[in-house]
Design a protein around this motif. Structure first.
Motif, mmCIF file in Angstrom:
data_model
loop_
_atom_site.group_PDB
_atom_site.id
_atom_site.type_symbol
_atom_site.label_atom_id
_atom_site.label_comp_id
_atom_site.label_asym_id
_atom_site.label_seq_id
_atom_site.Cartn_x
_atom_site.Cartn_y
_atom_site.Cartn_z
ATOM 1 N N PHE A 54 -49.333 118.586 88.736
ATOM 2 C CA PHE A 54 -48.593 118.223 89.947
ATOM 3 C C PHE A 54 -48.941 119.193 91.069
ATOM 4 O O PHE A 54 -48.962 120.414 90.865
ATOM 5 N N ILE A 55 -49.223 118.654 92.248
ATOM 6 C CA ILE A 55 -49.601 119.471 93.400
ATOM 7 C C ILE A 55 -48.551 119.308 94.494
ATOM 8 O O ILE A 55 -48.177 118.188 94.851
ATOM 9 N N LEU A 56 -48.089 120.418 95.004
ATOM 10 C CA LEU A 56 -47.085 120.440 96.062
ATOM 11 C C LEU A 56 -47.724 121.066 97.296
ATOM 12 O O LEU A 56 -48.202 122.198 97.235
ATOM 13 N N VAL A 57 -47.747 120.342 98.398
ATOM 14 C CA VAL A 57 -48.391 120.818 99.624
ATOM 15 C C VAL A 57 -47.340 121.332 100.601
ATOM 16 O O VAL A 57 -46.449 120.598 101.009
ATOM 17 N N LEU A 95 -38.681 122.602 90.284
ATOM 18 C CA LEU A 95 -39.543 121.861 89.364
ATOM 19 C C LEU A 95 -40.028 122.753 88.230
ATOM 20 O O LEU A 95 -40.119 122.317 87.076
ATOM 21 N N ALA A 96 -40.338 124.010 88.545
ATOM 22 C CA ALA A 96 -40.773 124.946 87.509
ATOM 23 C C ALA A 96 -39.669 125.133 86.465
ATOM 24 O O ALA A 96 -39.931 125.192 85.254
ATOM 25 N N GLU A 97 -38.432 125.217 86.938
ATOM 26 C CA GLU A 97 -37.306 125.355 86.007
ATOM 27 C C GLU A 97 -37.109 124.078 85.193
ATOM 28 O O GLU A 97 -36.797 124.122 84.007
ATOM 29 N N MET A 98 -37.317 122.926 85.858
ATOM 30 C CA MET A 98 -37.226 121.645 85.156
ATOM 31 C C MET A 98 -38.265 121.573 84.034
ATOM 32 O O MET A 98 -37.980 121.117 82.928
ATOM 33 N N PHE A 99 -39.490 122.047 84.334
ATOM 34 C CA PHE A 99 -40.554 122.034 83.325
ATOM 35 C C PHE A 99 -40.196 122.917 82.129
ATOM 36 O O PHE A 99 -40.413 122.543 80.977
ATOM 37 N N THR A 109 -45.731 120.599 76.857
ATOM 38 C CA THR A 109 -45.582 121.761 77.730
ATOM 39 C C THR A 109 -46.904 122.470 78.019
ATOM 40 O O THR A 109 -47.096 123.020 79.102
ATOM 41 N N GLN A 110 -47.821 122.448 77.076
ATOM 42 C CA GLN A 110 -49.099 123.132 77.283
ATOM 43 C C GLN A 110 -49.963 122.451 78.343
ATOM 44 O O GLN A 110 -50.898 123.046 78.868
ATOM 45 N N TYR A 111 -49.636 121.209 78.682
ATOM 46 C CA TYR A 111 -50.438 120.470 79.656
ATOM 47 C C TYR A 111 -49.860 120.532 81.069
ATOM 48 O O TYR A 111 -50.539 120.192 82.034
ATOM 49 N N LEU A 112 -48.612 120.946 81.191
ATOM 50 C CA LEU A 112 -47.948 120.957 82.493
ATOM 51 C C LEU A 112 -48.568 121.984 83.430
ATOM 52 O O LEU A 112 -48.808 123.137 83.043
ATOM 53 N N ARG A 113 -48.804 121.571 84.657
ATOM 54 C CA ARG A 113 -49.342 122.502 85.651
ATOM 55 C C ARG A 113 -48.771 122.140 87.013
ATOM 56 O O ARG A 113 -48.828 120.989 87.444
ATOM 57 N N LEU A 114 -48.223 123.134 87.701
ATOM 58 C CA LEU A 114 -47.662 122.948 89.034
ATOM 59 C C LEU A 114 -48.389 123.873 89.999
ATOM 60 O O LEU A 114 -48.393 125.087 89.821
ATOM 61 N N THR A 115 -49.010 123.295 91.021
ATOM 62 C CA THR A 115 -49.798 124.061 91.986
ATOM 63 C C THR A 115 -49.241 123.861 93.390
ATOM 64 O O THR A 115 -48.982 122.727 93.802
ATOM 65 N N MET A 116 -49.034 124.959 94.108
ATOM 66 C CA MET A 116 -48.611 124.888 95.502
ATOM 67 C C MET A 116 -49.797 125.214 96.398
ATOM 68 O O MET A 116 -50.473 126.220 96.194
ATOM 69 N N VAL A 117 -50.031 124.360 97.395
ATOM 70 C CA VAL A 117 -51.117 124.565 98.354
ATOM 71 C C VAL A 117 -50.508 124.917 99.709
ATOM 72 O O VAL A 117 -49.675 124.180 100.231
ATOM 73 N N GLU A 118 -50.924 126.046 100.278
ATOM 74 C CA GLU A 118 -50.417 126.492 101.582
ATOM 75 C C GLU A 118 -51.592 126.995 102.414
ATOM 76 O O GLU A 118 -52.403 127.782 101.933
ATOM 77 N N LYS A 164 -45.066 132.850 90.723
ATOM 78 C CA LYS A 164 -46.096 133.064 89.698
ATOM 79 C C LYS A 164 -45.464 133.329 88.347
ATOM 80 O O LYS A 164 -45.959 132.866 87.312
ATOM 81 N N ASN A 165 -44.365 134.077 88.337
ATOM 82 C CA ASN A 165 -43.664 134.331 87.081
ATOM 83 C C ASN A 165 -43.097 133.040 86.471
ATOM 84 O O ASN A 165 -42.924 132.940 85.261
ATOM 85 N N ASP A 166 -42.821 132.069 87.338
ATOM 86 C CA ASP A 166 -42.321 130.781 86.883
ATOM 87 C C ASP A 166 -43.446 129.827 86.498
ATOM 88 O O ASP A 166 -43.196 128.676 86.137
ATOM 89 N N GLY A 167 -44.688 130.302 86.608
ATOM 90 C CA GLY A 167 -45.823 129.493 86.216
ATOM 91 C C GLY A 167 -46.433 128.646 87.312
ATOM 92 O O GLY A 167 -47.264 127.779 87.049
ATOM 93 N N VAL A 168 -46.027 128.878 88.550
ATOM 94 C CA VAL A 168 -46.562 128.102 89.682
ATOM 95 C C VAL A 168 -47.869 128.738 90.138
ATOM 96 O O VAL A 168 -47.929 129.937 90.407
ATOM 97 N N GLN A 169 -48.924 127.935 90.234
ATOM 98 C CA GLN A 169 -50.201 128.414 90.757
ATOM 99 C C GLN A 169 -50.211 128.282 92.276
ATOM 100 O O GLN A 169 -49.748 127.266 92.798
ATOM 101 N N LEU A 170 -50.706 129.274 92.974
ATOM 102 C CA LEU A 170 -50.721 129.265 94.435
ATOM 103 C C LEU A 170 -52.144 129.237 94.958
ATOM 104 O O LEU A 170 -52.989 130.041 94.541
ATOM 105 N N LEU A 171 -52.417 128.303 95.854
ATOM 106 C CA LEU A 171 -53.722 128.211 96.514
ATOM 107 C C LEU A 171 -53.511 128.291 98.008
ATOM 108 O O LEU A 171 -52.700 127.535 98.558
#
Length: 230
Positions: free
Chosen positions: A160-163, A176-180, A192-201, A223-230
């Motif tokens: 999932f990508i969040l812009v 969403l990270a907490e929901m995951f 759970t091993q497949y879930l990925r959440l990325t924020m684009v800014e 990042k501690n919640d597993g969100v990738q930042l781009l």
């Protein structure tokens, strides 16, 4: 006085003027919605943290607006010279109101800056309906991913990508990270091993309007919640 819009601005205008006028003027509130939505909490609806009915209320009850002062309709046109506003009511009939003062507080809409494909292939996040749509989409993709044994397809379905790294995007990403980590992990432990959440800014950091340390702290927490930042 005619006030158009039942968001924070329209409701504030109506209630403030009603108190100051003390029935010396006639105030009409116009909205295409029967409900007031508390927008700052809709990210919690998207993640299922709270139920939708906790963030919206009937307008006439929320602001104690007499029904005779409320019109459920959409604006069709405004004639500034004649000081009239034409409305289309829910039954399709048009009605014209005269005014001495007109307040237009109809809010904002999502804007994708002309990015090719964005309007067709992304989900906006502005209303209670949008929040429910996002939650349903996440759960739908989890159900679909469980039905396939294709590893690559599972990764794609659950990426999932969040812009947008403003306050709204950050709040939604955190929820969403907490929901995951809680609801999805409980319902679909095998996914759970497949879930990925990325924020684009596009900016170099988050929340540039705040002190630099604050933005850095937010980045660390996401990042501690597993969100990738781009």
């Amino acid at each position: 006085i005619v006030v158009v819009g039942s968001g924070f601005a329209g409701i504030s205008a109506y209630t403030t003027l009603s108190k100051k006028a003390r029935r010396k003027v006639e105030i009409t509130l116009v909205s295409d919605s029967l409900f007031f939505s508390h927008i700052p909490l809709i990210h919690e609806v998207a993640a299922g943290t709270i139920q939708p009915e906790l963030v919206y209320w009937p307008i006439t009850e929320y602001v104690h607006c007499p029904k005779k002062e409320f019109i459920h309709a959409r604006v069709k046109g405004v004639n500034a010279d004649a000081k009239t506003i034409t409305l289309t009511e829910v039954d399709g009939d048009d009605v014209t109101l005269s005014y001495d003062a007109l307040i237009l507080a109809m809010g904002s809409v999502p804007f994708t800056f002309g990015t090719p494909g964005a309007d067709e292939h992304s989900l906006p996040f502005r209303t209670l309906h949008d929040a429910e749509h996002i939650r349903n989409r996440v759960l739908h993709m989890c159900n679909s991913a469980r039905e396939t044994q294709d590893e690559g397809l599972r990764h794609d379905m659950l990426s999932f990508i969040l812009v947008g790294g403003g306050a709204t995007g950050i709040e939604l990403a955190g929820e969403l990270a907490e929901m995951f980590s809680k609801e999805i992990a409980c319902r679909y432990p095998d996914l759970t091993q497949y879930l990925r959440l990325t924020m684009v800014e596009r900016a170099e950091g988050l929340l540039k309007e705040r002190e630099p340390w604050f933005g850095m702290k937010v980045v660390e927490m996401l990042k501690n919640d597993g969100v990738q930042l781009l």
